[in-house]
Design a protein around this motif. Structure first.
Motif, short mmCIF file in Angstrom:
data_model
loop_
_atom_site.label_atom_id
_atom_site.label_comp_id
_atom_site.label_asym_id
_atom_site.label_seq_id
_atom_site.Cartn_x
_atom_site.Cartn_y
_atom_site.Cartn_z
N LEU A 148 0.82 -1.20 0.00
CA LEU A 148 0.00 0.00 0.00
C LEU A 148 0.86 1.26 0.00
CD1 LEU A 148 -2.82 -1.00 2.54
CD2 LEU A 148 -2.85 -1.16 0.03
N ALA A 152 0.77 4.46 -2.47
CA ALA A 152 0.67 5.84 -1.98
C ALA A 152 1.80 6.70 -2.52
CB ALA A 152 0.67 5.84 -0.45
N LEU A 157 -2.93 6.14 -3.92
CA LEU A 157 -3.72 6.07 -2.69
C LEU A 157 -3.42 7.28 -1.84
CD1 LEU A 157 -3.36 2.35 -1.50
CD2 LEU A 157 -5.32 3.37 -2.67
N THR A 158 -4.40 7.72 -1.08
CA THR A 158 -4.21 8.83 -0.15
C THR A 158 -4.77 8.43 1.21
OG1 THR A 158 -6.36 9.81 -0.69
CG2 THR A 158 -4.47 10.53 -2.00
N GLY A 159 -4.53 9.28 2.19
CA GLY A 159 -5.19 9.07 3.48
C GLY A 159 -4.25 8.58 4.55
N ALA A 160 -4.63 7.47 5.18
CA ALA A 160 -3.97 7.02 6.41
C ALA A 160 -2.54 6.58 6.18
CB ALA A 160 -4.78 5.87 7.01
N ALA A 165 -3.69 1.93 7.11
CA ALA A 165 -4.44 1.49 5.93
C ALA A 165 -4.44 -0.03 5.83
CB ALA A 165 -3.85 2.11 4.67
N GLN A 168 -6.88 -1.46 8.21
CA GLN A 168 -8.25 -1.29 7.73
C GLN A 168 -8.61 -2.33 6.67
OE1 GLN A 168 -8.29 2.79 6.44
NE2 GLN A 168 -7.95 3.58 8.51
N PHE A 203 -12.68 0.01 0.71
CA PHE A 203 -11.34 0.52 0.98
C PHE A 203 -10.95 1.60 -0.02
CE2 PHE A 203 -6.73 0.42 0.33
CZ PHE A 203 -6.27 0.62 1.63
N HIS A 207 -9.78 5.66 0.21
CA HIS A 207 -8.36 5.94 0.03
C HIS A 207 -7.95 6.36 -1.38
CE1 HIS A 207 -7.01 4.67 4.04
NE2 HIS A 207 -7.95 3.76 3.97
N SER A 208 -8.86 6.38 -2.31
CA SER A 208 -8.50 6.80 -3.66
C SER A 208 -8.46 8.33 -3.76
CB SER A 208 -9.51 6.27 -4.70
OG SER A 208 -9.44 4.86 -4.75
#
Length: 210
Positions: A148, A152, A157-160, A165, A168, A203, A207-208
Protein backbone atom coordinates in the motif's frame (compact mmCIF):
# COMPACT_ATOMS: atom_id res chain seq x y z
CA UNK A 1 8.89 -33.77 34.10
CA UNK A 2 8.66 -30.21 35.43
CA UNK A 3 8.51 -27.14 33.20
CA UNK A 4 12.06 -26.20 34.28
CA UNK A 5 13.64 -29.42 33.02
CA UNK A 6 15.24 -29.42 29.61
CA UNK A 7 13.15 -31.45 27.12
CA UNK A 8 14.78 -34.29 25.25
CA UNK A 9 15.39 -33.87 21.55
CA UNK A 10 12.79 -35.57 19.39
CA UNK A 11 13.33 -36.89 15.92
CA UNK A 12 11.94 -34.28 13.49
CA UNK A 13 9.24 -36.61 12.19
CA UNK A 14 7.93 -37.33 15.70
CA UNK A 15 7.89 -33.67 16.62
CA UNK A 16 6.04 -32.88 13.39
CA UNK A 17 3.49 -35.60 14.13
CA UNK A 18 2.88 -34.17 17.61
CA UNK A 19 2.58 -30.59 16.36
CA UNK A 20 0.19 -31.58 13.57
CA UNK A 21 -1.93 -33.68 15.93
CA UNK A 22 -2.02 -30.89 18.50
CA UNK A 23 -3.09 -28.33 15.89
CA UNK A 24 -5.94 -30.60 14.79
CA UNK A 25 -7.06 -31.36 18.33
CA UNK A 26 -6.80 -27.80 19.65
CA UNK A 27 -8.62 -26.57 16.55
CA UNK A 28 -11.52 -28.97 17.21
CA UNK A 29 -11.74 -28.79 21.00
CA UNK A 30 -9.91 -25.69 22.15
CA UNK A 31 -7.23 -25.59 24.80
CA UNK A 32 -9.34 -26.46 27.85
CA UNK A 33 -11.05 -29.58 26.50
CA UNK A 34 -8.11 -30.95 24.51
CA UNK A 35 -6.19 -33.63 26.40
CA UNK A 36 -2.56 -34.58 25.93
CA UNK A 37 -3.53 -38.27 25.89
CA UNK A 38 -5.77 -37.62 22.86
CA UNK A 39 -3.06 -35.57 21.16
CA UNK A 40 -0.45 -38.30 21.72
CA UNK A 41 -2.83 -40.93 20.35
CA UNK A 42 -3.55 -38.79 17.28
CA UNK A 43 0.19 -38.38 16.74
CA UNK A 44 0.89 -42.08 17.17
CA UNK A 45 3.30 -41.53 20.05
CA UNK A 46 3.24 -42.22 23.77
CA UNK A 47 2.27 -39.54 26.25
CA UNK A 48 5.76 -39.91 27.70
CA UNK A 49 7.27 -39.05 24.31
CA UNK A 50 5.04 -35.98 24.07
CA UNK A 51 6.07 -34.76 27.52
CA UNK A 52 9.73 -35.41 26.75
CA UNK A 53 9.58 -32.53 24.30
CA UNK A 54 6.67 -30.44 25.58
CA UNK A 55 6.69 -30.55 29.40
CA UNK A 56 3.18 -29.07 29.76
CA UNK A 57 0.07 -28.71 27.65
CA UNK A 58 0.60 -24.95 27.69
CA UNK A 59 4.13 -25.40 26.29
CA UNK A 60 2.68 -27.49 23.48
CA UNK A 61 -0.11 -25.03 22.73
CA UNK A 62 2.23 -22.05 22.63
CA UNK A 63 4.68 -23.84 20.34
CA UNK A 64 1.95 -24.93 17.93
CA UNK A 65 0.27 -21.52 17.99
CA UNK A 66 3.42 -19.49 17.28
CA UNK A 67 4.82 -21.94 14.71
CA UNK A 68 1.47 -22.00 12.92
CA UNK A 69 1.38 -18.20 12.85
CA UNK A 70 4.85 -18.09 11.33
CA UNK A 71 3.91 -20.66 8.67
CA UNK A 72 0.72 -18.81 7.75
CA UNK A 73 2.53 -15.47 7.58
CA UNK A 74 5.30 -16.91 5.37
CA UNK A 75 2.71 -18.32 2.95
CA UNK A 76 0.94 -14.96 2.85
CA UNK A 77 4.17 -13.05 2.22
CA UNK A 78 4.96 -15.41 -0.64
CA UNK A 79 1.58 -14.65 -2.22
CA UNK A 80 2.09 -10.90 -1.82
CA UNK A 81 5.58 -11.07 -3.33
CA UNK A 82 4.13 -12.89 -6.35
CA UNK A 83 1.68 -10.08 -7.18
CA UNK A 84 2.52 -8.16 -10.39
CA UNK A 85 4.53 -5.04 -9.62
CA UNK A 86 3.06 -2.94 -12.41
CA UNK A 87 -0.63 -3.69 -11.84
CA UNK A 88 -3.13 -0.84 -11.49
CA UNK A 89 -4.40 0.19 -8.05
CA UNK A 90 -7.61 -1.83 -8.05
CA UNK A 91 -5.90 -4.98 -9.33
CA UNK A 92 -3.18 -4.68 -6.69
CA UNK A 93 -5.62 -4.20 -3.83
CA UNK A 94 -7.78 -7.05 -5.16
CA UNK A 95 -4.67 -9.25 -5.22
CA UNK A 96 -3.88 -8.36 -1.61
CA UNK A 97 -7.48 -9.03 -0.59
CA UNK A 98 -7.56 -12.41 -2.32
CA UNK A 99 -4.30 -13.33 -0.59
CA UNK A 100 -5.88 -12.43 2.76
CA UNK A 101 -8.86 -14.68 2.03
CA UNK A 102 -6.71 -17.54 0.76
CA UNK A 103 -4.41 -17.55 3.75
CA UNK A 104 -7.38 -17.87 6.10
CA UNK A 105 -9.05 -20.61 4.05
CA UNK A 106 -5.84 -22.59 3.46
CA UNK A 107 -5.03 -22.89 7.19
CA UNK A 108 -8.40 -23.58 8.86
CA UNK A 109 -6.97 -25.47 11.84
CA UNK A 110 -4.64 -22.61 12.77
CA UNK A 111 -7.45 -20.06 12.66
CA UNK A 112 -9.74 -22.42 14.58
CA UNK A 113 -7.04 -22.46 17.27
CA UNK A 114 -6.93 -18.66 17.16
CA UNK A 115 -10.71 -18.45 17.68
CA UNK A 116 -10.54 -20.74 20.70
CA UNK A 117 -7.50 -18.89 22.07
CA UNK A 118 -9.44 -15.63 22.00
CA UNK A 119 -12.37 -17.22 23.84
CA UNK A 120 -10.13 -18.96 26.38
CA UNK A 121 -7.55 -16.19 26.78
CA UNK A 122 -7.79 -16.22 30.58
CA UNK A 123 -5.97 -19.56 30.51
CA UNK A 124 -2.87 -18.12 28.80
CA UNK A 125 -0.15 -15.71 29.88
CA UNK A 126 -0.07 -12.47 27.91
CA UNK A 127 3.15 -13.45 26.16
CA UNK A 128 1.28 -16.24 24.34
CA UNK A 129 -0.51 -13.60 22.28
CA UNK A 130 2.62 -11.48 21.98
CA UNK A 131 4.41 -14.46 20.39
CA UNK A 132 1.48 -15.03 18.05
CA UNK A 133 1.32 -11.39 16.98
CA UNK A 134 5.07 -11.21 16.42
CA UNK A 135 5.24 -14.46 14.46
CA UNK A 136 2.12 -13.92 12.36
CA UNK A 137 -0.06 -10.85 12.47
CA UNK A 138 2.72 -8.26 12.43
CA UNK A 139 4.41 -9.97 9.47
CA UNK A 140 1.15 -9.95 7.50
CA UNK A 141 0.48 -6.30 8.37
CA UNK A 142 3.98 -5.26 7.29
CA UNK A 143 3.62 -7.07 3.96
CA UNK A 144 0.29 -5.38 3.23
CA UNK A 145 1.53 -1.99 4.39
CA UNK A 146 4.58 -2.22 2.10
CA UNK A 147 2.42 -2.76 -1.00
CA UNK A 148 0.00 0.00 0.00
CA UNK A 149 2.90 2.35 0.72
CA UNK A 150 4.18 1.78 -2.82
CA UNK A 151 0.76 2.74 -4.20
CA UNK A 152 0.67 5.84 -1.98
CA UNK A 153 4.16 6.87 -3.09
CA UNK A 154 2.98 6.64 -6.71
CA UNK A 155 0.01 8.87 -5.87
CA UNK A 156 -2.54 6.09 -6.33
CA UNK A 157 -3.72 6.07 -2.69
CA UNK A 158 -4.21 8.83 -0.15
CA UNK A 159 -5.19 9.07 3.48
CA UNK A 160 -3.97 7.02 6.41
CA UNK A 161 -0.49 5.91 7.32
CA UNK A 162 0.32 2.69 5.40
CA UNK A 163 0.16 0.56 8.56
CA UNK A 164 -3.22 2.04 9.49
CA UNK A 165 -4.44 1.49 5.93
CA UNK A 166 -3.20 -2.12 6.10
CA UNK A 167 -5.10 -2.65 9.35
CA UNK A 168 -8.25 -1.29 7.73
CA UNK A 169 -7.97 -3.52 4.67
CA UNK A 170 -7.21 -6.60 6.78
CA UNK A 171 -10.23 -5.89 8.98
CA UNK A 172 -12.51 -5.41 5.96
CA UNK A 173 -11.41 -8.66 4.33
CA UNK A 174 -10.10 -11.10 6.95
CA UNK A 175 -12.58 -9.84 9.53
CA UNK A 176 -15.50 -10.51 7.18
CA UNK A 177 -14.20 -14.00 6.39
CA UNK A 178 -13.75 -14.77 10.10
CA UNK A 179 -17.32 -13.60 10.79
CA UNK A 180 -18.77 -15.93 8.14
CA UNK A 181 -16.45 -18.91 8.52
CA UNK A 182 -17.69 -21.84 10.57
CA UNK A 183 -15.63 -24.78 11.89
CA UNK A 184 -15.61 -27.62 9.38
CA UNK A 185 -17.48 -25.60 6.74
CA UNK A 186 -15.64 -24.34 3.65
CA UNK A 187 -16.59 -20.81 2.66
CA UNK A 188 -18.05 -20.99 -0.90
CA UNK A 189 -15.83 -19.44 -3.56
CA UNK A 190 -18.53 -17.03 -4.71
CA UNK A 191 -19.05 -15.77 -1.16
CA UNK A 192 -15.31 -15.31 -0.65
CA UNK A 193 -15.10 -13.31 -3.89
CA UNK A 194 -18.07 -11.18 -2.83
CA UNK A 195 -16.27 -10.36 0.43
CA UNK A 196 -13.16 -9.43 -1.55
CA UNK A 197 -14.93 -7.12 -3.97
CA UNK A 198 -17.12 -5.46 -1.34
CA UNK A 199 -14.16 -4.89 0.97
CA UNK A 200 -11.92 -3.55 -1.81
CA UNK A 201 -14.67 -1.22 -3.04
CA UNK A 202 -15.10 0.17 0.48
CA UNK A 203 -11.34 0.52 0.98
CA UNK A 204 -10.74 2.31 -2.33
CA UNK A 205 -13.69 4.63 -1.71
CA UNK A 206 -11.89 5.89 1.39
CA UNK A 207 -8.36 5.94 0.03
CA UNK A 208 -8.50 6.80 -3.66
CA UNK A 209 -7.46 10.34 -4.69
CA UNK A 210 -10.44 12.58 -5.34
Amino acid sequence: MTSTEKPRRLRPEKRRAIVDAARTTFGKLGYVRAGTDAIAAEAGVSTRTLYNHFPTKLDLFRAVFSEGAATVAAAFTERIDALPRAADTESTVLGIARALVSHRLDFPEHFAMARYADIEREHFPAETFDEWRTAGRQTVTRAVAARLDRLATDGQLTGADPTEAADQLILLIAGAVAFRQRPGVVLPEHEAERIVRTGVHTFLYGHSPR
